[in-house]
Motif scaffolding. Structure first.
Motif, PDB file in Angstrom:
ATOM      1  N   LEU A 139       0.855  -1.190   0.000  1.00  0.00           N
ATOM      2  CA  LEU A 139       0.000   0.000   0.000  1.00  0.00           C
ATOM      3  C   LEU A 139       0.887   1.234   0.000  1.00  0.00           C
ATOM      4  O   LEU A 139       1.744   1.384   0.869  1.00  0.00           O
ATOM      5  N   ILE A 140       0.719   2.106  -0.977  1.00  0.00           N
ATOM      6  CA  ILE A 140       1.428   3.387  -0.992  1.00  0.00           C
ATOM      7  C   ILE A 140       0.445   4.495  -0.672  1.00  0.00           C
ATOM      8  O   ILE A 140      -0.767   4.300  -0.691  1.00  0.00           O
ATOM      9  N   ASP A 141       0.962   5.674  -0.400  1.00  0.00           N
ATOM     10  CA  ASP A 141       0.136   6.820  -0.049  1.00  0.00           C
ATOM     11  C   ASP A 141      -0.449   7.452  -1.305  1.00  0.00           C
ATOM     12  O   ASP A 141       0.179   7.483  -2.361  1.00  0.00           O
ATOM     13  N   LYS A 142      -1.641   8.007  -1.190  1.00  0.00           N
ATOM     14  CA  LYS A 142      -2.306   8.564  -2.375  1.00  0.00           C
ATOM     15  C   LYS A 142      -1.584   9.767  -2.958  1.00  0.00           C
ATOM     16  O   LYS A 142      -1.731  10.067  -4.133  1.00  0.00           O
ATOM     17  N   ASP A 143      -0.803  10.449  -2.127  1.00  0.00           N
ATOM     18  CA  ASP A 143      -0.015  11.573  -2.641  1.00  0.00           C
ATOM     19  C   ASP A 143       1.394  11.150  -3.004  1.00  0.00           C
ATOM     20  O   ASP A 143       2.225  11.979  -3.362  1.00  0.00           O
ATOM     21  N   ALA A 144       1.654   9.839  -2.893  1.00  0.00           N
ATOM     22  CA  ALA A 144       2.971   9.268  -3.207  1.00  0.00           C
ATOM     23  C   ALA A 144       4.081   9.839  -2.328  1.00  0.00           C
ATOM     24  O   ALA A 144       5.249   9.611  -2.583  1.00  0.00           O
ATOM     25  N   ILE A 145       3.707  10.605  -1.291  1.00  0.00           N
ATOM     26  CA  ILE A 145       4.724  11.180  -0.411  1.00  0.00           C
ATOM     27  C   ILE A 145       5.440  10.063   0.351  1.00  0.00           C
ATOM     28  O   ILE A 145       6.662  10.027   0.444  1.00  0.00           O
ATOM     29  N   THR A 146       4.652   9.113   0.863  1.00  0.00           N
ATOM     30  CA  THR A 146       5.274   8.041   1.628  1.00  0.00           C
ATOM     31  C   THR A 146       5.941   7.012   0.735  1.00  0.00           C
ATOM     32  O   THR A 146       6.545   6.063   1.228  1.00  0.00           O
ATOM     33  N   SER A 147       5.862   7.166  -0.565  1.00  0.00           N
ATOM     34  CA  SER A 147       6.623   6.298  -1.462  1.00  0.00           C
ATOM     35  C   SER A 147       8.088   6.696  -1.477  1.00  0.00           C
ATOM     36  O   SER A 147       8.877   6.125  -2.216  1.00  0.00           O
ATOM     37  N   ASN A 148       8.437   7.693  -0.652  1.00  0.00           N
ATOM     38  CA  ASN A 148       9.830   8.117  -0.566  1.00  0.00           C
ATOM     39  C   ASN A 148      10.763   6.965  -0.260  1.00  0.00           C
ATOM     40  O   ASN A 148      11.945   7.016  -0.552  1.00  0.00           O
ATOM     41  N   ALA A 149      10.224   5.922   0.370  1.00  0.00           N
ATOM     42  CA  ALA A 149      11.050   4.750   0.646  1.00  0.00           C
ATOM     43  C   ALA A 149      11.640   4.210  -0.649  1.00  0.00           C
ATOM     44  O   ALA A 149      12.754   3.704  -0.664  1.00  0.00           O
ATOM     45  N   PHE A 150      10.893   4.313  -1.736  1.00  0.00           N
ATOM     46  CA  PHE A 150      11.345   3.760  -3.014  1.00  0.00           C
ATOM     47  C   PHE A 150      11.962   4.828  -3.910  1.00  0.00           C
ATOM     48  O   PHE A 150      12.945   4.579  -4.596  1.00  0.00           O
ATOM     49  N   VAL A 151      11.437   6.041  -3.878  1.00  0.00           N
ATOM     50  CA  VAL A 151      12.008   7.093  -4.718  1.00  0.00           C
ATOM     51  C   VAL A 151      13.428   7.420  -4.271  1.00  0.00           C
ATOM     52  O   VAL A 151      14.297   7.736  -5.083  1.00  0.00           O
ATOM     53  N   GLY A 152      13.692   7.296  -2.973  1.00  0.00           N
ATOM     54  CA  GLY A 152      15.022   7.595  -2.460  1.00  0.00           C
ATOM     55  C   GLY A 152      16.103   6.688  -3.023  1.00  0.00           C
ATOM     56  O   GLY A 152      17.278   7.069  -3.078  1.00  0.00           O
ATOM     57  N   ALA A 153      15.716   5.498  -3.462  1.00  0.00           N
ATOM     58  CA  ALA A 153      16.690   4.583  -4.052  1.00  0.00           C
ATOM     59  C   ALA A 153      17.311   5.163  -5.317  1.00  0.00           C
ATOM     60  O   ALA A 153      18.427   4.792  -5.703  1.00  0.00           O
ATOM     61  N   TYR A 154      16.597   6.094  -5.936  1.00  0.00           N
ATOM     62  CA  TYR A 154      17.081   6.709  -7.179  1.00  0.00           C
ATOM     63  C   TYR A 154      17.827   8.012  -6.925  1.00  0.00           C
ATOM     64  O   TYR A 154      18.185   8.726  -7.856  1.00  0.00           O
TER      65      TYR A 154
ATOM     66  N   GLU B 283      15.786  10.776 -12.953  1.00  0.00           N
ATOM     67  CA  GLU B 283      15.676   9.648 -12.022  1.00  0.00           C
ATOM     68  C   GLU B 283      14.250   9.468 -11.510  1.00  0.00           C
ATOM     69  O   GLU B 283      13.841   8.354 -11.162  1.00  0.00           O
ATOM     70  N   TYR B 284      13.505  10.570 -11.475  1.00  0.00           N
ATOM     71  CA  TYR B 284      12.133  10.475 -11.001  1.00  0.00           C
ATOM     72  C   TYR B 284      11.265   9.698 -11.983  1.00  0.00           C
ATOM     73  O   TYR B 284      10.345   8.979 -11.592  1.00  0.00           O
ATOM     74  N   LYS B 285      11.581   9.813 -13.252  1.00  0.00           N
ATOM     75  CA  LYS B 285      10.855   9.024 -14.260  1.00  0.00           C
ATOM     76  C   LYS B 285      11.121   7.534 -14.049  1.00  0.00           C
ATOM     77  O   LYS B 285      10.217   6.708 -14.221  1.00  0.00           O
ATOM     78  N   GLU B 286      12.353   7.202 -13.644  1.00  0.00           N
ATOM     79  CA  GLU B 286      12.672   5.795 -13.357  1.00  0.00           C
ATOM     80  C   GLU B 286      11.829   5.294 -12.192  1.00  0.00           C
ATOM     81  O   GLU B 286      11.311   4.162 -12.214  1.00  0.00           O
ATOM     82  N   PHE B 287      11.708   6.120 -11.170  1.00  0.00           N
ATOM     83  CA  PHE B 287      10.871   5.757 -10.012  1.00  0.00           C
ATOM     84  C   PHE B 287       9.414   5.561 -10.435  1.00  0.00           C
ATOM     85  O   PHE B 287       8.774   4.569 -10.058  1.00  0.00           O
ATOM     86  N   LEU B 288       8.872   6.494 -11.226  1.00  0.00           N
ATOM     87  CA  LEU B 288       7.479   6.374 -11.671  1.00  0.00           C
ATOM     88  C   LEU B 288       7.281   5.145 -12.556  1.00  0.00           C
ATOM     89  O   LEU B 288       6.237   4.488 -12.494  1.00  0.00           O
ATOM     90  N   THR B 289       8.270   4.827 -13.357  1.00  0.00           N
ATOM     91  CA  THR B 289       8.197   3.623 -14.192  1.00  0.00           C
ATOM     92  C   THR B 289       8.101   2.382 -13.323  1.00  0.00           C
ATOM     93  O   THR B 289       7.310   1.466 -13.593  1.00  0.00           O
TER      94      THR B 289
END
Length: 530
Positions: free
Chosen positions: A225-240, A261-267
């Motif tokens: 489950l990720i957050d609707k604003d994708a803010i808490t997806s920082n766990a994964f975006v930070g990898a990039y 790098e953000y496009k890689e995260f969104l992909t």
């Protein structure tokens, strides 16, 4: 002798004399002795008005009910009338209050988020610049700042003004409380290792989806489950190496969502969504639905807190002997790398108690606030009443059963709230021993150890735009944040093709992100010069 004890002894003596004088005079006028906010009564006692959001309305109707503040009144002979704005309306009521003709004596809030920054309210004559008062009337707090120059830098403005008595967190353990939460029992059941890389996370989430870890014979598991604003997806975006907002590399500020790098995260998020590894209903999932998905043995991983997620869910599922949650490290791309971000916070988060210019007893208020930064105040506001909410065991302040195993069935956070504000914030220093005892489950301690991993060298400190820049910056970012949140969800859910990412970047650029980044850059440079 303690200043406040001395005052109390003097008050008792004066009161005795007053009784004799009153008896001899044969009459008294009680209205003369009434204590109104900000004014001393005839006996020398003081009443202050204090504006602050109620962080625990589920437990406290008013902070006057809290044992620490009751005891503080006994010690200092200062009575406080707390004024709590309506929940959800704190910012609006603060703005209305600051434009009104009358201010409370003390105002506690997140001062780093106020429009124009705290320096604006000093220059506008709304709150007091405290530097000289601290030097002369706050020996405890002054000692803290002298011993911790980095803390002093955090709690000052770019102009060097200290504007509040701040909430400070003592230790690294106090700064780490949030991260990826995962079903430990599912990992063990499926013979999986704790995921550390993005690829390992994919393997784990796929197994959660396909191998029936809840054992009910149905394909009803929701891997992530990720957050609707994708803010808490920082766990994964930070990898990039980027974030969902501003970050800096070697002192140069960048805005994460427009980086390649953000496009890689969104992909990645889009791929996982298409595979069914991300909750299809994540946008519509509120806290109540999230609770249901966890307690119904459907959810494999989420972003959460050590207390309100791991501890609370473990308590809710205490009759299920197999149920176990823990924290996973923030993911990286390459095995063995240290995470670049871990969402750990700084010792100061912007919360503080400022003194308004309407306060008629500034020096006494400074002394009252300073008490919390001394040894006795530190214990009082972290542990409560000795012999009641804590005991000293081999020199260690240890919470009693009224906190850890409440006889009325209250949770530990509820039990704490009746005694101290250590579970949230306020003008005091949060103790390491609080964090150690609040996170007393092995699963919580494991989570904290995993979440602590990370350099955070790219994380922005709490910087402040100038008064002139503030409204311009807010205007730009309000529009950008609304657009960004909408588009991120569309990209993740496939409602917008990632082929349109360049157009997304161009739109954000046209909305003024370059100017906002420039403002952040200037603010970072001013911060570094403090």
């Amino acid at each position: 002798m303690n200043k406040f004890r001395w005052k109390k002894q003097v008050k008792v003596a004066l009161f005795s004399v007053l009784v004799v004088v009153t008896a001899l005079s044969g009459c008294s006028n009680s209205s003369k002795n009434e204590k109104t906010s900000g004014e001393k009564a005839d006996d020398g006692s003081l009443t202050l008005s204090y504006w602050v959001a109620n962080n625990r309305p589920d437990t406290l109707k008013n902070y006057n009910e809290m044992a620490a503040y009751k005891k503080l009144e006994e010690i200092t002979d200062v009575k406080v009338n707390f004024e709590h704005p309506a929940s959800g309306e704190e910012d609006q009521q603060f703005n209305l209050m600051m434009t009104s003709g009358k201010l409370p004596d003390v105002i506690e809030r997140i001062w780093t988020s106020v429009p124009g920054g705290p320096e604006k309210y000093i220059k506008d004559g709304k709150i007091v610049r405290l530097n000289d008062y601290i030097d002369e009337h706050a020996p405890n707090f002054k000692k803290i700042l002298d011993e911790n120059p980095e803390w002093k830098k955090m709690v000052s403005t770019d102009e060097g003004s200290i504007y509040s008595f701040p909430f400070l967190r003592q230790d690294e353990l106090n700064l780490t409380f949030y991260g990826p939460v995962i079903r430990k029992d599912w990992l063990e059941k499926l013979d999986l290792e704790m995921p550390e890389t993005i690829d390992e996370w994919h393997t784990v989430l796929k197994a959660f989806k396909e191998k029936d870890p809840n054992g009910n014979g149905e394909a009803d598991e929701i891997p992530l489950l990720i957050d609707k604003d994708a803010i808490t997806s920082n766990a994964f975006v930070g990898a990039y190496g980027v974030t969902n907002g501003f970050y800096h590399v070697d002192g140069k500020v960048h805005y994460g969502p427009i980086q390649p790098e953000y496009k890689e995260f969104l992909t990645l998020m889009n791929d996982w969504y298409k595979e069914g590894l991300i909750d299809k209903e994540y946008v519509a999932t509120d806290d109540k639905l999230k609770d249901a998905k966890v307690t119904n043995d459907q959810l494999g991983a989420l972003m959460g807190y050590s207390g309100s997620s791991i501890l609370r869910y473990m308590q809710l599922k205490k009759d299920d002997g197999d149920f176990s949650l823990t924290g996973a490290p923030y993911p990286v791309l390459k095995k063995g790398d240290e995470p670049i971000f871990n969402l750990g916070e700084s010792n100061y988060n912007g919360v503080g108690a400022a003194i308004s210019t309407d306060n008629k007893n500034i020096e006494e208020t400074v002394e009252w606030l300073d008490y919390k930064y001394g040894e006795e105040g530190f214990k009082l506001f972290n542990f409560g009443i000795e012999g009641e909410s804590y005991e000293m065991v081999d020199g260690y302040p240890t919470y009693t059963d009224v906190i850890t195993n409440n006889p009325d069935g209250k949770s530990m956070s509820e039990g704490l709230a009746l005694y101290v504000p250590a579970g949230w914030s306020g003008p005091f220093i949060q103790a390491k021993e609080y964090a150690e005892q609040y996170n007393n489950l092995p699963e919580q301690l494991e989570a904290l150890e995993n979440w602590k991993k990370g350099t955070n060298e790219r994380t922005m400190p709490i910087v402040s735009p100038t008064q002139e820049e503030s409204s311009e910056y807010a205007s730009i970012m309000n529009d950008i944040n609304t657009y960004k949140s909408e588009m991120i969800n569309k990209f993740i859910m496939g409602e917008e093709s990632l082929d349109q990412f360049d157009k997304f970047v161009e739109t954000i650029q046209s909305m003024g992100i370059e100017r906002a980044t420039e403002i952040q850059q200037d603010a970072l440079e001013r911060y570094n010069k403090r």
